[in-house]
Design a protein around this motif. Structure first.
Motif, short mmCIF file in Angstrom:
data_model
loop_
_atom_site.label_atom_id
_atom_site.label_comp_id
_atom_site.label_asym_id
_atom_site.label_seq_id
_atom_site.Cartn_x
_atom_site.Cartn_y
_atom_site.Cartn_z
N THR A 69 -15.60 -9.57 46.09
CA THR A 69 -15.83 -8.84 44.84
C THR A 69 -17.31 -8.64 44.55
N GLY A 70 -18.12 -9.64 44.83
CA GLY A 70 -19.55 -9.49 44.59
C GLY A 70 -20.15 -8.36 45.40
N LYS A 71 -19.72 -8.22 46.64
CA LYS A 71 -20.21 -7.13 47.49
C LYS A 71 -19.66 -5.79 47.01
N LEU A 72 -18.43 -5.79 46.54
CA LEU A 72 -17.85 -4.56 45.99
C LEU A 72 -18.66 -4.09 44.79
N LEU A 73 -19.09 -5.05 43.95
CA LEU A 73 -19.89 -4.70 42.79
C LEU A 73 -21.24 -4.13 43.20
N VAL A 74 -21.88 -4.75 44.17
CA VAL A 74 -23.19 -4.28 44.63
C VAL A 74 -23.10 -2.86 45.19
N SER A 75 -21.99 -2.52 45.85
CA SER A 75 -21.84 -1.21 46.47
C SER A 75 -21.35 -0.14 45.51
N TYR A 76 -21.07 -0.53 44.27
CA TYR A 76 -20.51 0.43 43.31
C TYR A 76 -21.44 1.64 43.16
N GLY A 77 -20.87 2.81 43.22
CA GLY A 77 -21.64 4.04 43.08
C GLY A 77 -22.16 4.59 44.38
N THR A 78 -22.14 3.77 45.43
CA THR A 78 -22.59 4.23 46.75
C THR A 78 -21.48 4.14 47.78
N ALA A 79 -20.37 3.53 47.42
CA ALA A 79 -19.24 3.37 48.33
C ALA A 79 -18.29 4.56 48.20
N GLU A 80 -17.20 4.47 48.92
CA GLU A 80 -16.17 5.50 48.80
C GLU A 80 -15.62 5.53 47.38
N PRO A 81 -15.25 6.72 46.88
CA PRO A 81 -14.69 6.80 45.51
C PRO A 81 -13.50 5.88 45.29
N PHE A 82 -12.68 5.68 46.35
CA PHE A 82 -11.53 4.79 46.19
C PHE A 82 -11.98 3.37 45.85
#
Length: 803
Positions: free
Chosen positions: A326-339
């Motif tokens: 989850t921490g990595k998901l948060l860091v990637s927010y806005g730059t990752a895939e829209p899904f």
């Protein structure tokens, strides 16, 4: 009709289940290492009264825990305590400040604080109870496949890893039915569980530790106020041996070990003494009862209770959860895939609901600035109850996201403030009724402090009274309105009937002295002050005939006719923050409190007051999208009320990027939980609104949420709504009515053809107010289906690809 309705409901539930199975569990926070920082990384569990943070250490699990009534300060404090209310009346000094404002128009905050501020002592702090430490044998072998997680759907935290070929699992939950925190440590091979259990507590209290029959108890009293406390943990070994030490319990060679923890104090929510009898006997009875139950029984009771609340509302934004921590998901927010972004947004929304369930259940105190979780003896802002927005904000998602039971502690708490609040009204302002000012604690603090820019907001009582009327508006519970809400609302109104001042400039009734939160001079009639009183008077005028107080309602109506509404457009098109046009268009202060009339009030709307709504937008644009966590969360709600889904979603993104910690706690900074609750409420406002006596379907749907579904949204009028949309267009809505009466549905998409059916019969739905509205007479306890049926209805496929 039954087939149609069942098909929609089953289809939506199946859709959410299918998406969940496509990737990682969408409602689990997880991490691949132990927490190195309590505030940023530990995972919260709670049952309302008690809370704990799970760090998942390998050598030791330090279960930091809380019980909401453990506070320093208050009656009996060695520092003295007067609830912020001076012994001698300040009414004359208040009148003199009002007279100066009449003459000079503005006064510096420091000058008013010098006259009306009050040096407080013995206010107190919310306390950590300490830690229950689980110590494990040292090992030279590294742990593999480590995972620490929080399962929101079941409200269970887990830690798992492998070492020397053995798989270990720890599980933790806080049970509301049994009033305890429960832990289990197990292994997939027999005889591999060795551990010691002990307490670690701060030195600001006396302590007496005992271990008998594998029950580890600590008891004592706080040095400051002699408040008694007690905690006890029943430890049991399955397949091994449990033994007592001097101040610890040890387990050797077990297949698994279980710990059941209870805590209490002799605090009582009763003015003016706030003390009950020895908490020991009641705690022993509670722990004995829980300890008699098996792990499976305790877990089943806990999960059933939690899911009865949590599962009432589901949200699907057509996203699979990626298999990353989850921490990595948060860091990637806005730059990752829209899904991935939509998966995090869904998780964050449901996390807010989880936190409210965990920190506010019947029989406990309400959620404070940190919910129920605090590791300090001197926490930020005392971990108290700020009533210039923060306490109120904690409960914004309670009704819209179907968690109305969580509001019980709020009402109990406010009820307990009325009596000391009557003293404050009399001693500080010279008025009847009741009120309080900027902040309060568990000791009935309703007076003032001496912080110049944050000490004076007597509108706080009126704002808290709004929650009582909102309960009625959502539930239409007439008994609650008469017996519970009306006394509080009437008392708050009586205060303002006495305290409002006639402005010599225009003969309007104004709040004076008035201070817009945390900025500007003291004036008469600042916008937020006026809007809150306007909201209170509006609610009382509506409620009075229902409770047999029509004459009082007429008196308030006469005052309302003279009341300055606090809504005027300034020189550059903004909604003025003060009665005079003092606004600076370069000001980006985090408080945008002069938009109270837009949210949580209902005085401003795009339909009834379009000029004021435009002015509110201008003010929001000028302030910008920055600010601390709670401020961004409030702005999500503002933009949702302005039906700008793209801007509301942008603020949600700002909240996640700039004001959210790796464990998804809101970051003020430091951690302050109101941002979590405010953002969750804002998401609900994007999907459904009902503040203007109509149910607006998808009023602020963000373009990035092109397709999706929601179950269990609540609307005022005792109505529950399920929604499904595709390519930005409403395709189906299920409306469940708890009470009989007229229901108006609104959607900008009613230009399409829809079928509206109930119990197998087509219903003739007359137009009401144009093509965007449909009104029908609902029966109590019935279900109605609105389904788009024209040939152009879009078809949406669920993207099940794993990210």
């Amino acid at each position: 009709m039954k087939t149609i309705r069942r098909g929609f409901v089953t289809g939506l539930a199946g859709l959410i289940t299918t998406v969940a199975q496509a990737g990682s569990d969408p409602l689990v926070l997880w991490y691949d290492s132990p927490a190195a920082d309590w505030e940023r990384e530990a995972l919260p569990i709670g049952n309302g009264a008690m809370g704990a943070m799970i760090s998942g250490g390998l050598a030791a699990e330090r279960v930091q825990f809380n019980e909401k009534t453990l506070w320093t300060g208050g009656p009996g404090s060695k520092r003295g305590y007067d609830a912020g209310i001076p012994a001698q009346s300040m009414a004359k000094a208040t009148a003199e400040v009002i007279a100066r404002i009449d003459r000079e128009a503005q006064l510096p905050a420091e000058a008013v604080a010098k006259e009306l501020g009050h040096k407080i002592t013995g206010y107190g702090d919310y306390q950590t109870f300490g830690e229950l430490v689980l110590e494990f044998p040292e090992s030279a072998s590294p742990a593999k496949n480590y995972r620490r997680e929080l399962d929101l759907g079941n409200a269970i935290a887990r830690v798992s890893y492998e070492r020397d070929g053995v798989k270990y699992l720890r599980e933790y939950f806080a049970s509301y039915p049994d009033g305890v925190i429960v832990m289990r440590v197990s292994a997939d091979q027999p005889g591999h569980i060795d551990l010691g259990v002990r307490y670690a507590v701060p030195d600001n209290r006396s302590r007496n530790v005992s271990a008998r029959n594998c029950r580890l108890q600590i008891a004592g009293a706080l040095h400051d106020n002699a408040l008694k406390y007690i905690a006890a943990a029943q430890v049991r070994a399955i397949g091994g041996r449990c033994s007592d030490g001097r101040d610890e319990v040890r387990i050797k060679g077990a297949d698994s070990a279980e710990v059941v923890l209870a805590a209490a104090t002799n605090y009582r929510q009763h003015y003016p003494d706030y003390r009950a009898t020895d908490p020991g006997p009641a705690l022993k009875a509670r722990l004995d009862s829980a300890a008699e139950r098996s792990w499976d029984d305790l877990r089943e009771r806990h999960v059933r209770d939690h899911r009865e609340l949590f599962d009432r509302m589901k949200l699907d934004l057509r996203a699979t959860m990626p298999s990353v921590p989850t921490g990595k998901l948060l860091v990637s927010y806005g730059t990752a895939e829209p899904f991935a972004d939509r998966a995090l947004e869904t998780l964050y929304f449901q996390y807010g609901r989880y936190l409210l369930i965990a920190s506010s259940r019947a029989g406990s105190l309400p959620a404070n600035l940190q919910g129920v979780w605090n590791q300090s003896t001197t926490p930020p802002w005392n971990a108290d109850y700020h009533v210039n927005i923060n306490l109120q904000m904690n409960y914004w998602p309670a009704y819209s996201t179907h968690l109305e039971e969580t509001t019980g502690p709020l009402f109990d708490f406010v009820d307990s403030l009325v009596q000391p609040g009557q003293r404050s009204a009399r001693q500080i302002v010279g008025a009847g009724g009741w009120t309080l000012f900027l902040n309060t604690n568990v000791w009935g603090f309703t007076g003032v402090i001496d912080w110049p820019t944050a000490f004076w907001q007597p509108e706080a009582g009126a704002w808290l009274a709004q929650h009582y009327y909102e309960h009625y508006r959502y539930t239409r519970d007439e008994k609650f309105l008469r017996e519970r809400a009306w006394p509080v609302m009437r008392g708050a109104t009586q205060f303002w009937l006495d305290a409002l001042h006639v402005d010599p400039r225009d003969s309007k009734l104004v709040v004076s002295p008035s201070y817009s939160p945390e900025q500007g001079p003291f004036t008469a009639g600042a916008a937020m002050s006026q809007q809150i009183v306007f909201d209170l008077f509006t609610n009382v005028i509506e409620a009075a005939p229902r409770v047999g107080e029509a004459q009082f309602g007429q008196r308030v109506q006469r005052a309302m006719a003279q009341l300055d509404p606090g809504t005027r457009v300034g020189s550059w098109g903004q909604l003025q923050e003060w009665k005079s046009d003092l606004d600076d268009r370069t000001n980006d202060h985090r408080h945008v409190s002069h938009l109270f009339a837009l949210h949580p009030g209902r005085q401003i709307s795009l339909d009834s007051t379009p000029e004021l709504a435009t002015a509110a937008r201008t003010s929001l644009d000028a302030r910008g999208d920055g600010g601390t966590g709670w401020s961004k969360a409030w702005k999500i709600n503002f933009w949702a009320r302005l039906r700008d889904g793209a801007r509301a979603h942008k603020l949600l993104g700002e909240q996640l990027r700039g004001s959210t910690l790796p464990n998804l706690f809101d970051n003020h900074p430091p951690f302050q939980i109101d941002g979590n609750f405010g953002a969750t409420a804002g998401v609900a406002e994007m999907l459904l609104q009902s503040q203007q006596d109509e149910i607006h379907l998808l009023p602020a749907l963000p373009p990035s949420w092109e397709s999706g579904a929601a179950q269990g949204l609540r609307a005022r009028g005792d109505v529950t709504v399920d929604l499904q949309w595709c390519r930005g267009e409403l395709t189906e809505a299920v409306v469940r009515t708890g009470k009989a009466g007229a229901v108006t549905l609104r959607s900008g998409l009613f230009v399409h053809r829809y079928t509206f059916v109930s119990l197998g019969r087509d219903i003739s739905v007359p137009l009401a107010g144009g093509n965007e509205r449909r009104t029908f007479l609902a029966e109590a306890g019935k279900t109605y289906l609105l389904r788009r049926n024209d040939p152009a209805v879009p078809h949406c496929e669920v993207n099940r690809s794993k990210i």
